[in-house]
Design a protein around this motif. Sequence first.
Motif, PDB file in Angstrom:
ATOM      1  N   SER A   1      86.522  35.149  19.346  1.00  0.00           N
ATOM      2  CA  SER A   1      85.209  35.808  19.378  1.00  0.00           C
ATOM      3  C   SER A   1      85.363  37.326  19.423  1.00  0.00           C
ATOM      4  O   SER A   1      84.519  38.058  18.887  1.00  0.00           O
ATOM      5  N   ALA A   2      86.434  37.810  20.053  1.00  0.00           N
ATOM      6  CA  ALA A   2      86.673  39.256  20.117  1.00  0.00           C
ATOM      7  C   ALA A   2      86.983  39.813  18.728  1.00  0.00           C
ATOM      8  O   ALA A   2      86.508  40.890  18.358  1.00  0.00           O
ATOM      9  N   LYS A   3      87.770  39.082  17.925  1.00  0.00           N
ATOM     10  CA  LYS A   3      88.066  39.523  16.561  1.00  0.00           C
ATOM     11  C   LYS A   3      86.791  39.559  15.713  1.00  0.00           C
ATOM     12  O   LYS A   3      86.598  40.473  14.897  1.00  0.00           O
ATOM     13  N   TRP A   4      85.947  38.565  15.917  1.00  0.00           N
ATOM     14  CA  TRP A   4      84.675  38.546  15.197  1.00  0.00           C
ATOM     15  C   TRP A   4      83.815  39.750  15.569  1.00  0.00           C
ATOM     16  O   TRP A   4      83.161  40.369  14.724  1.00  0.00           O
ATOM     17  N   PHE A   5      83.838  40.117  16.845  1.00  0.00           N
ATOM     18  CA  PHE A   5      83.087  41.280  17.318  1.00  0.00           C
ATOM     19  C   PHE A   5      83.615  42.569  16.684  1.00  0.00           C
ATOM     20  O   PHE A   5      82.834  43.466  16.345  1.00  0.00           O
ATOM     21  N   LEU A   6      84.928  42.659  16.517  1.00  0.00           N
ATOM     22  CA  LEU A   6      85.531  43.873  15.962  1.00  0.00           C
ATOM     23  C   LEU A   6      85.167  44.087  14.499  1.00  0.00           C
ATOM     24  O   LEU A   6      85.192  45.233  14.020  1.00  0.00           O
ATOM     25  N   LEU A   7      84.837  43.026  13.795  1.00  0.00           N
ATOM     26  CA  LEU A   7      84.475  43.165  12.386  1.00  0.00           C
ATOM     27  C   LEU A   7      83.177  43.943  12.202  1.00  0.00           C
ATOM     28  O   LEU A   7      82.875  44.398  11.091  1.00  0.00           O
ATOM     29  N   GLN A   8      82.416  44.104  13.266  1.00  0.00           N
ATOM     30  CA  GLN A   8      81.227  44.952  13.192  1.00  0.00           C
ATOM     31  C   GLN A   8      81.609  46.424  13.097  1.00  0.00           C
ATOM     32  O   GLN A   8      80.881  47.233  12.520  1.00  0.00           O
ATOM     33  N   THR A   9      82.757  46.771  13.676  1.00  0.00           N
ATOM     34  CA  THR A   9      83.231  48.154  13.642  1.00  0.00           C
ATOM     35  C   THR A   9      84.099  48.419  12.426  1.00  0.00           C
ATOM     36  O   THR A   9      84.001  49.474  11.795  1.00  0.00           O
ATOM     37  N   ILE A  10      84.985  47.457  12.095  1.00  0.00           N
ATOM     38  CA  ILE A  10      85.849  47.609  10.922  1.00  0.00           C
ATOM     39  C   ILE A  10      85.632  46.407   9.999  1.00  0.00           C
ATOM     40  O   ILE A  10      86.398  45.440  10.031  1.00  0.00           O
ATOM     41  N   PRO A  11      84.589  46.448   9.180  1.00  0.00           N
ATOM     42  CA  PRO A  11      84.269  45.288   8.321  1.00  0.00           C
ATOM     43  C   PRO A  11      85.300  45.020   7.237  1.00  0.00           C
ATOM     44  O   PRO A  11      85.354  43.906   6.710  1.00  0.00           O
ATOM     45  N   CYS A  12      86.128  46.023   6.932  1.00  0.00           N
ATOM     46  CA  CYS A  12      87.139  45.841   5.891  1.00  0.00           C
ATOM     47  C   CYS A  12      88.534  46.198   6.405  1.00  0.00           C
ATOM     48  O   CYS A  12      89.160  47.168   5.938  1.00  0.00           O
ATOM     49  N   PRO A  13      89.038  45.439   7.359  1.00  0.00           N
ATOM     50  CA  PRO A  13      90.412  45.695   7.814  1.00  0.00           C
ATOM     51  C   PRO A  13      91.408  45.226   6.762  1.00  0.00           C
ATOM     52  O   PRO A  13      91.033  44.560   5.793  1.00  0.00           O
ATOM     53  N   THR A  14      92.657  45.560   6.940  1.00  0.00           N
ATOM     54  CA  THR A  14      93.678  45.046   6.024  1.00  0.00           C
ATOM     55  C   THR A  14      93.792  43.532   6.198  1.00  0.00           C
ATOM     56  O   THR A  14      93.371  42.969   7.207  1.00  0.00           O
ATOM     57  N   GLU A  15      94.387  42.892   5.221  1.00  0.00           N
ATOM     58  CA  GLU A  15      94.458  41.426   5.214  1.00  0.00           C
ATOM     59  C   GLU A  15      95.228  40.884   6.410  1.00  0.00           C
ATOM     60  O   GLU A  15      95.013  39.740   6.831  1.00  0.00           O
ATOM     61  N   GLU A  16      96.109  41.714   6.981  1.00  0.00           N
ATOM     62  CA  GLU A  16      96.882  41.298   8.153  1.00  0.00           C
ATOM     63  C   GLU A  16      95.994  40.884   9.321  1.00  0.00           C
ATOM     64  O   GLU A  16      96.377  40.067  10.161  1.00  0.00           O
ATOM     65  N   PHE A  17      94.807  41.452   9.373  1.00  0.00           N
ATOM     66  CA  PHE A  17      93.871  41.156  10.471  1.00  0.00           C
ATOM     67  C   PHE A  17      93.520  39.677  10.521  1.00  0.00           C
ATOM     68  O   PHE A  17      93.263  39.126  11.597  1.00  0.00           O
ATOM     69  N   PHE A  18      93.543  38.994   9.375  1.00  0.00           N
ATOM     70  CA  PHE A  18      93.072  37.614   9.293  1.00  0.00           C
ATOM     71  C   PHE A  18      94.196  36.592   9.418  1.00  0.00           C
ATOM     72  O   PHE A  18      93.955  35.473   9.871  1.00  0.00           O
ATOM     73  N   TYR A  19      95.407  36.944   8.994  1.00  0.00           N
ATOM     74  CA  TYR A  19      96.456  35.923   9.015  1.00  0.00           C
ATOM     75  C   TYR A  19      97.542  36.178  10.052  1.00  0.00           C
ATOM     76  O   TYR A  19      98.529  35.444  10.100  1.00  0.00           O
ATOM     77  N   THR A  20      97.366  37.179  10.914  1.00  0.00           N
ATOM     78  CA  THR A  20      98.319  37.411  11.997  1.00  0.00           C
ATOM     79  C   THR A  20      97.637  37.204  13.346  1.00  0.00           C
ATOM     80  O   THR A  20      96.405  37.192  13.438  1.00  0.00           O
ATOM     81  N   ASP A  21      98.449  37.089  14.365  1.00  0.00           N
ATOM     82  CA  ASP A  21      97.948  36.870  15.724  1.00  0.00           C
ATOM     83  C   ASP A  21      97.594  38.220  16.347  1.00  0.00           C
ATOM     84  O   ASP A  21      98.366  38.787  17.119  1.00  0.00           O
ATOM     85  N   VAL A  22      96.429  38.727  15.988  1.00  0.00           N
ATOM     86  CA  VAL A  22      95.982  40.037  16.465  1.00  0.00           C
ATOM     87  C   VAL A  22      95.591  39.935  17.937  1.00  0.00           C
ATOM     88  O   VAL A  22      94.898  39.005  18.351  1.00  0.00           O
ATOM     89  N   PHE A  23      96.043  40.920  18.714  1.00  0.00           N
ATOM     90  CA  PHE A  23      95.698  40.961  20.135  1.00  0.00           C
ATOM     91  C   PHE A  23      94.575  41.972  20.343  1.00  0.00           C
ATOM     92  O   PHE A  23      94.711  43.159  20.005  1.00  0.00           O
TER      93      PHE A  23
END
Length: 349
Positions: A179-201
């Motif tokens: 849910s935190a990653k989903w919240f961050l997409l409001q600030t950075i709607p176009c992160p690099t692809e790594e945001f989706f397939y890695t274990d982002v903390f």
Amino acid sequence: MVTSIDLYYKTEWKSKCSSNEKSFLASWQGLSLFSHSMLVVFLPFYAFTTYCILKKTPRTMDSVKFVLLNAHCWSCYCDILVCSLITPYFFFPTMSGFPVGLLRVLGVPTSVQTLIGIVSLLFMATSVVALFENRSNCIPNNRFRITKQRTRFFYYLLICTAIIGYIIPPFCYIPEQESAKWFLLQTIPCPTEEFFYTDVFVWTIDKFWHNYIWMTTGSMILIIFSQIIFYAICCIYYLYFSTAVIISPKTRKYQRSFFLGTVAQAVVPLLLLLIPAISVILLIYFEYYNQALNNSCALSVSFHGFASTIIITLVHHPYRTFLIKVVTFYRSSGKSKFLSSSWYMKKLI
């Protein structure tokens, strides 16, 4: 099971963001390659300076040998931490990211790596405090000297305890990551692809803890630097302005020279740290996302230890003399080999 993050990636991101040009530096592979390559270049300089401090420090510098080595080791360790052990891939302006270093391969949790990184950087700054406190303590007529080893021990124990103590509470309230990653997409709607397939903390999305981290970290940095400035002022006053002369002119001249070397050792790397620090602050304040710039800031931090190493070798006379001998030895040996080979060729002719 398809999550909301997966759905966003397959629909919104691929339709709106995948066409954006992405430089090699913006990828985790680029960050990893550049950082590891830098470490390979830096390591010989770290080893040479360590050898100088251990083997080429004269007896007249015995009082500063330990603190100088301590500051050098912390500086090198933090460089190795950034270049190889952690190698952080930040998603500024959010408080999130993931490591691409050796500790990730070894399975160390990202939260633990974050804690290690912050504490290590502040301990490195504390080693600079010890360096200036040592210079101040070597002036006999300084009324602010810490004369007892027990007092000094508890003084630095208090600083280290405060560093560890203030940073622990935010780790007790780490948000649910999906849910935190989903919240961050409001600030950075176009992160690099790594945001989706890695274990982002994601460290925090709560405004209270966000403000707590920045305010307390800023306060700790301010406290540490205020101590450095205090000891530097003591040195300046007693070495340049005080009329109460207890030491000989020769000793005072020597202490002035070493104090200036210490200032250079601290200030030059600090200027290199200010560039990425100011960049990160501006990125967060204006909520601007640029992954290549984020990775550049992470790489820039690594130059701190390298610059400190070079300054130590150049500003302190015994180490500089040894460096000149090493360089000129190779030059002279190469020149002598060339002359001998020329003489031999002439004899053959």
